[in-house]
Design an enzyme around this catalytic site. Structure first.
Site, mmCIF file in Angstrom:
data_model
loop_
_atom_site.group_PDB
_atom_site.id
_atom_site.type_symbol
_atom_site.label_atom_id
_atom_site.label_comp_id
_atom_site.label_asym_id
_atom_site.label_seq_id
_atom_site.Cartn_x
_atom_site.Cartn_y
_atom_site.Cartn_z
ATOM 1 N N HIS A 113 -2.786 -13.297 0.309
ATOM 2 C CA HIS A 113 -2.080 -12.044 0.600
ATOM 3 C C HIS A 113 -2.029 -11.876 2.115
ATOM 4 O O HIS A 113 -2.993 -12.165 2.824
ATOM 5 C CB HIS A 113 -2.829 -10.860 -0.030
ATOM 6 C CG HIS A 113 -2.497 -9.542 0.590
ATOM 7 N ND1 HIS A 113 -3.311 -8.946 1.531
ATOM 8 C CD2 HIS A 113 -1.437 -8.714 0.414
ATOM 9 C CE1 HIS A 113 -2.775 -7.795 1.902
ATOM 10 N NE2 HIS A 113 -1.638 -7.628 1.244
ATOM 11 N N ASN A 129 -0.060 -9.108 5.111
ATOM 12 C CA ASN A 129 0.916 -8.081 5.463
ATOM 13 C C ASN A 129 0.695 -7.616 6.888
ATOM 14 O O ASN A 129 -0.430 -7.642 7.400
ATOM 15 C CB ASN A 129 0.871 -6.898 4.489
ATOM 16 C CG ASN A 129 -0.254 -5.936 4.797
ATOM 17 O OD1 ASN A 129 -0.110 -5.025 5.614
ATOM 18 N ND2 ASN A 129 -1.395 -6.140 4.144
ATOM 19 N N THR A 130 1.778 -7.228 7.531
ATOM 20 C CA THR A 130 1.720 -6.599 8.845
ATOM 21 C C THR A 130 2.744 -5.474 8.861
ATOM 22 O O THR A 130 3.783 -5.571 8.201
ATOM 23 C CB THR A 130 2.007 -7.591 9.985
ATOM 24 O OG1 THR A 130 3.211 -8.323 9.701
ATOM 25 C CG2 THR A 130 0.871 -8.576 10.164
ATOM 26 N N ASN A 145 10.258 1.002 -3.389
ATOM 27 C CA ASN A 145 10.820 0.286 -4.522
ATOM 28 C C ASN A 145 9.686 -0.166 -5.443
ATOM 29 O O ASN A 145 8.874 -1.016 -5.075
ATOM 30 C CB ASN A 145 11.622 -0.915 -4.015
ATOM 31 C CG ASN A 145 12.264 -1.698 -5.124
ATOM 32 O OD1 ASN A 145 11.635 -2.578 -5.697
ATOM 33 N ND2 ASN A 145 13.507 -1.395 -5.431
#
Length: 303
Positions: free
Chosen positions: A131, A133-134, A288
């Site tokens: 995993h 994310n930024t 979403n």
């Protein structure tokens, strides 16, 4: 980690900074999609007789076309049973019950957020799930956050001494050590604390780095230094994880390995639905739902 008190002021060129961050996340998405498709092409071991996967992109908008949107890129293949690489840029107002949890939102509920998230669930149990994310967030304050963490599926590989673990941690340490605004030991400890299943008293994986509320002083380099570090986290991930995949994806596995993988994936589901800050943020801000829940593995088993 305790949330800091961030300065309640925005630079005059905040719109230019937003545009730069959004552009970076989108370019990183495209580069990662190309790299993961290359991994699909390179497989030579089990399942190499199957067709390599390709990403399918789907654009989405919030609230009847208002409030921003994003692109959801999904792939199902012979190396990755499911991988999602998503970007979004959203804006609006936080709900009253959520404002107290976000720096700067109590004074003014308006927000802007842009980022990239990736989660990969490989077919081969020998290949760890990952995993990354930024993101950049703007309220009456502004900051960066993100991280990378690795989750081996097999208990025999879930050690800090495993080759994959050593390689992954080393890559994260190198990227942090290159930037004065980063603190590897703090981010590593934060990752261990964050990705922990309290109800099971166990870690989700072997760790990595996690950071949030990164807003450095001008003396330390300010926004430019924070953005440079955030970009480098993405670059470091794009180098180390494909290397880990290539070292494992041609290995064979047993039915017992597959069972162990599916049970471990169940822990992933539990964490994402109970604790994950990004999942909660997305659902609270009208994101979403299909994209938010795409982080969940395709097949799971609970014993």
């Amino acid at each position: 980690m305790e949330r800091p008190n961030l300065p309640k002021e925005l630079p005059e060129d905040i719109e230019d900074k937003k545009e730069a961050a959004q552009g970076w996340f989108q370019s990183l998405r495209d580069a990662l999609c190309a790299e993961f498709e290359q991994l699909e092409d390179e497989l030579a071991g089990p399942l190499s007789d199957q067709t390599p996967g390709r990403f399918v992109a789907k654009d989405w908008q919030r609230e009847n076309g208002e409030g921003g949107g994003g692109r959801m890129s999904m792939m199902e293949g012979r190396v990755f049973e499911k991988v999602g690489i998503h970007t979004s840029t959203v804006y609006g107002e936080f709900s009253p019950d959520f404002r107290s949890q976000i720096p700067g939102a109590e004074e003014d509920p308006r927000f802007w957020a842009s980022g990239l998230s990736l989660i990969a669930h490989p077919v081969n149990p020998n290949v760890p799930t990952v995993h990354m994310n930024t993101r950049m967030v703007v309220t009456t304050s502004q900051w960066f956050g993100g991280g990378c963490d690795l989750t081996p599926m097999l208990n025999r590989r879930r050690t800090q001494e495993d080759t994959d673990s050593v390689l992954f941690h080393r890559a994260m340490q190198i990227v942090c050590d290159r930037h004065k605004v980063a603190d590897y030991q703090r981010y590593k400890a934060w990752c261990d604390e964050y990705f922990y299943l309290k109800h099971r008293n166990e870690s989700r994986g072997i760790g990595g780095i996690f950071f949030d509320w990164l807003h450095s002083t001008e003396e330390a380099g300010g926004w430019d230094a924070d953005f440079a570090f955030t970009r480098d986290v993405g670059r470091a991930f794009s180098m180390v994880y494909p290397r880990i995949v290539r070292s494992n994806f041609n290995e064979t596995w047993t039915e017992e390995d597959r069972d162990e993988q599916l049970i471990r994936r169940g822990r992933y589901v539990e964490f994402n639905l109970l604790y994950d800050r990004g999942t909660i943020f997305g659902l609270k801000t009208g994101g979403n739902v299909e994209s938010i829940l795409s982080s969940l593995p395709p097949v799971v088993r609970w014993p």
